[in-house]
Design a protein around this motif. Sequence first.
Motif, short mmCIF file in Angstrom:
data_model
loop_
_atom_site.label_atom_id
_atom_site.label_comp_id
_atom_site.label_asym_id
_atom_site.label_seq_id
_atom_site.Cartn_x
_atom_site.Cartn_y
_atom_site.Cartn_z
N SER A 55 0.83 -1.21 0.00
CA SER A 55 0.00 0.00 0.00
C SER A 55 0.86 1.25 0.00
N ALA A 56 1.93 1.24 0.80
CA ALA A 56 2.83 2.40 0.84
C ALA A 56 3.54 2.57 -0.50
N ALA A 57 3.93 1.47 -1.12
CA ALA A 57 4.60 1.53 -2.42
C ALA A 57 3.65 2.06 -3.50
N ILE A 58 2.41 1.65 -3.44
CA ILE A 58 1.40 2.13 -4.40
C ILE A 58 1.18 3.63 -4.20
N LEU A 59 1.10 4.06 -2.95
CA LEU A 59 0.90 5.48 -2.65
C LEU A 59 2.07 6.30 -3.21
N ARG A 60 3.29 5.83 -3.01
CA ARG A 60 4.46 6.53 -3.52
C ARG A 60 4.48 6.53 -5.05
N LYS A 61 4.13 5.41 -5.66
CA LYS A 61 4.16 5.30 -7.12
C LYS A 61 3.13 6.25 -7.75
N ILE A 62 1.96 6.38 -7.14
CA ILE A 62 0.95 7.30 -7.66
C ILE A 62 1.40 8.75 -7.47
N TYR A 63 2.10 9.02 -6.37
CA TYR A 63 2.66 10.36 -6.14
C TYR A 63 3.65 10.72 -7.24
N GLY A 66 1.86 10.09 -11.20
CA GLY A 66 0.60 10.71 -11.53
C GLY A 66 -0.59 9.78 -11.45
N PRO A 67 -1.74 10.20 -11.96
CA PRO A 67 -2.94 9.36 -11.87
C PRO A 67 -2.73 8.02 -12.57
N MET A 68 -3.12 6.95 -11.86
CA MET A 68 -2.98 5.60 -12.41
C MET A 68 -4.18 4.78 -12.03
N GLY A 69 -4.48 3.79 -12.86
CA GLY A 69 -5.53 2.83 -12.57
C GLY A 69 -4.92 1.51 -12.14
N SER A 70 -5.77 0.55 -11.85
CA SER A 70 -5.28 -0.74 -11.35
C SER A 70 -4.50 -1.51 -12.42
N SER A 71 -4.87 -1.36 -13.67
CA SER A 71 -4.18 -2.09 -14.73
C SER A 71 -2.74 -1.60 -14.90
N LYS A 72 -2.55 -0.29 -14.88
CA LYS A 72 -1.20 0.26 -15.00
C LYS A 72 -0.36 -0.09 -13.77
N ASN A 115 -11.60 11.38 -12.91
CA ASN A 115 -12.47 10.87 -13.97
C ASN A 115 -11.66 10.36 -15.15
N LYS A 116 -11.87 9.10 -15.52
CA LYS A 116 -11.28 8.43 -16.68
C LYS A 116 -9.75 8.28 -16.61
N GLN A 117 -9.12 8.57 -15.45
CA GLN A 117 -7.67 8.46 -15.36
C GLN A 117 -7.22 7.55 -14.22
N GLY A 118 -8.13 7.11 -13.39
CA GLY A 118 -7.75 6.28 -12.24
C GLY A 118 -7.80 7.08 -10.96
N ARG A 119 -6.77 6.92 -10.14
CA ARG A 119 -6.71 7.64 -8.87
C ARG A 119 -5.43 8.44 -8.80
N ALA A 120 -5.54 9.62 -8.15
CA ALA A 120 -4.40 10.51 -7.98
C ALA A 120 -4.19 10.75 -6.49
N ILE A 121 -3.06 11.29 -6.15
CA ILE A 121 -2.72 11.55 -4.75
C ILE A 121 -3.52 12.76 -4.26
N SER A 122 -4.02 12.69 -3.04
CA SER A 122 -4.76 13.79 -2.45
C SER A 122 -3.80 14.66 -1.64
#
Length: 142
Positions: A55-63, A66-72, A115-122
């Motif tokens: 989870s921490a690695a995913i959070l850092r990778k999205i930071y 940029g915005p990523m979905g589960s497939s990427k 929207n249409k890009q996955g999730r981004a860091i808040s």
Amino acid sequence: MVTVYDVPAEKLILKVAEKLKGNDAIEPPAWAEFAKTGRHTEKAPTQEDWWYTRSAAILRKIYVKGPMGSSKLAAEYGGYADKGSMPNKAVKGSRNIARKCMIQLEKAGYLVSVNKQGRAISPSGMSLLDNAAKEVSDEMKA
């Protein structure tokens, strides 16, 4: 100001994983101790708290990316499947693990849906990572 880019990723991920253990919204599912992390792995992870580390690695990778979905994200955590005497083939990691981690991080307030890009860091996720990076930087200087 120290950011995620200024400290080693491994130390930052371990520091953020410790902080995520204290959050009630992030909890490994019941099947997590038996699950492989992808088709390319032979066994389940041996770490007891591997869910928090992922989870921490995913959070850092999205930071960082940029915005990523589960497939990427699954492609980021993939590897090479051993096909015996045939040439090895690159395969994706588990999308289910990536998706569940992102859902939990979103419930905790660290990610937002784009929207249409996955999730981004808040902003709170960015703050968590930057504060952890500052702590890692201070530990490295001491």
